[in-house]
Design a protein around this motif. Structure first.
Motif, short mmCIF file in Angstrom:
data_model
loop_
_atom_site.label_atom_id
_atom_site.label_comp_id
_atom_site.label_asym_id
_atom_site.label_seq_id
_atom_site.Cartn_x
_atom_site.Cartn_y
_atom_site.Cartn_z
N ARG A 41 25.35 -5.21 -8.37
CA ARG A 41 25.86 -3.86 -7.72
C ARG A 41 27.16 -3.71 -7.61
O ARG A 41 28.30 -3.02 -7.85
CB ARG A 41 25.07 -3.66 -6.35
N ALA A 46 21.51 1.04 -10.67
CA ALA A 46 22.93 -0.08 -9.69
C ALA A 46 21.93 -0.40 -9.23
O ALA A 46 21.77 -1.36 -8.61
CB ALA A 46 23.86 1.18 -9.44
N ALA A 47 21.10 0.35 -8.08
CA ALA A 47 20.40 -0.40 -7.15
C ALA A 47 20.17 -0.84 -7.07
O ALA A 47 18.88 -1.67 -6.20
CB ALA A 47 19.46 1.50 -5.96
N ALA A 103 23.52 1.65 -15.00
CA ALA A 103 24.32 1.59 -14.35
C ALA A 103 25.47 2.16 -15.20
O ALA A 103 26.78 2.72 -13.83
CB ALA A 103 24.12 1.00 -13.12
#
Length: 290
Positions: free
Chosen positions: A44, A36-37, A18
């Motif tokens: 996050r 990242a999600a 990420a």
């Protein structure tokens, strides 16, 4: 959150992926727009901070202090596996991701293909993965099947075939960041059982060098050794690069490629212009079913 030590390690590589996505495109070692999600909210938020250049560089430097070259090695192994998955010269009937953790590869594949992908991991990670996928994507893609199993004790072939995997499938098996967490006996059993795969199948896996596991050479990564070998025997199994071909041959596989720090430097790091080196500790191997 996962409660056992091994399960907790599933987040680290995805945080790295990420953060890499926050690099300018030409400087990325790996490109994963879902990473990242798939992380929990607190991670996050931490990743979002690395959109700022100096914060991002500080995150890389912190990992480098614990294990010199570790950042580049993890990023480059991900890139290498992604490249092999998308290689137009490879044609597979299925993909099996062993020790899938929170890896997004199956869902990136599902965007463009109905290729069957089987994700295998501990029950705790599979349950969390299902929740994450529902949150991020709304529903589990029909082409991706989650399989909860204990890779230390369960028969991997039975687990797969009990979940709609077909022995005739020409399969790409991926075991990224997995083998060091299993006992030598479990790794042997894994290689043996996967040898039932159809001819033309491939196995891509990363591994830690045996001399690091034994403490004979710590490659400047003293804190990494203390974390994974002294405080707890988290990393259990390693291999000698020069002998890996013989080991795989005993289990019905032919070693076709190995990637270490030199390959990562020339293939992935230099084109980005970044001042990074890859670690000697972890390598990636590609084997074919004979």
């Amino acid at each position: 959150m996962p409660t056992n030590v091994t399960a907790q390690t599933a987040y680290g590589p995805m945080v790295l992926a990420a953060v890499e996505h926050n690099q300018p495109p030409a400087r990325r070692l790996v490109d994963d727009d879902l990473a990242a999600a798939f992380l929990p909210a607190r991670l996050r938020m931490a990743v979002a901070a690395t959109r700022v250049g100096w914060v991002r560089e500080a995150a890389v430097a912190a990992v480098e202090r614990s294990g010199p070259g570790l950042w580049a090695s993890i990023a480059c192994r991900k890139r290498l596996i992604d490249d092999r998955v998308s290689d137009p010269f490879n044609s597979f009937d299925a993909v099996v991701v062993l020790g899938a953790g929170f890896d997004t590869r199956a869902y990136r594949i599902a965007r463009h293909s109905d290729l069957p992908v089987f994700e295998v991991d501990q029950q705790v990670n599979i349950e969390l993965k299902a929740e994450v996928v529902r949150r991020v994507l709304g529903a589990q893609p029909e082409s991706v099947r989650l399989i909860a199993t204990d890779l230390e004790h369960d028969d991997i072939w039975d687990c797969l075939t009990d979940n709609k995997f077909r022995a005739r499938y020409r399969t790409l098996f991926i075991a990224e960041g997995l083998t060091q967490y299993l006992s030598p006996a479990a790794v042997t059993a894994l290689f043996d059982r996967l040898s039932a795969a159809a001819p033309g199948s491939q196995l891509i896996f990363s591994y830690v060098r045996q001399d690091f596991i034994d403490g004979e050479n710590r490659y400047g990564a003293e804190s990494l050794y203390r974390r994974f070998r002294e405080r707890a025997q988290v990393w259990q199994t390693g291999f000698v690069p020069e002998h890996l071909g013989d080991v795989l041959h005993e289990h019905g596989w032919r070693l076709s490629e190995q990637a270490g720090p030199g390959y990562y430097r020339d293939t992935y790091i230099r084109p980005t212009g970044r001042d990074l080196t890859a670690s000697q500790i972890e390598w990636t191997a590609v084997a074919e079913r004979t």
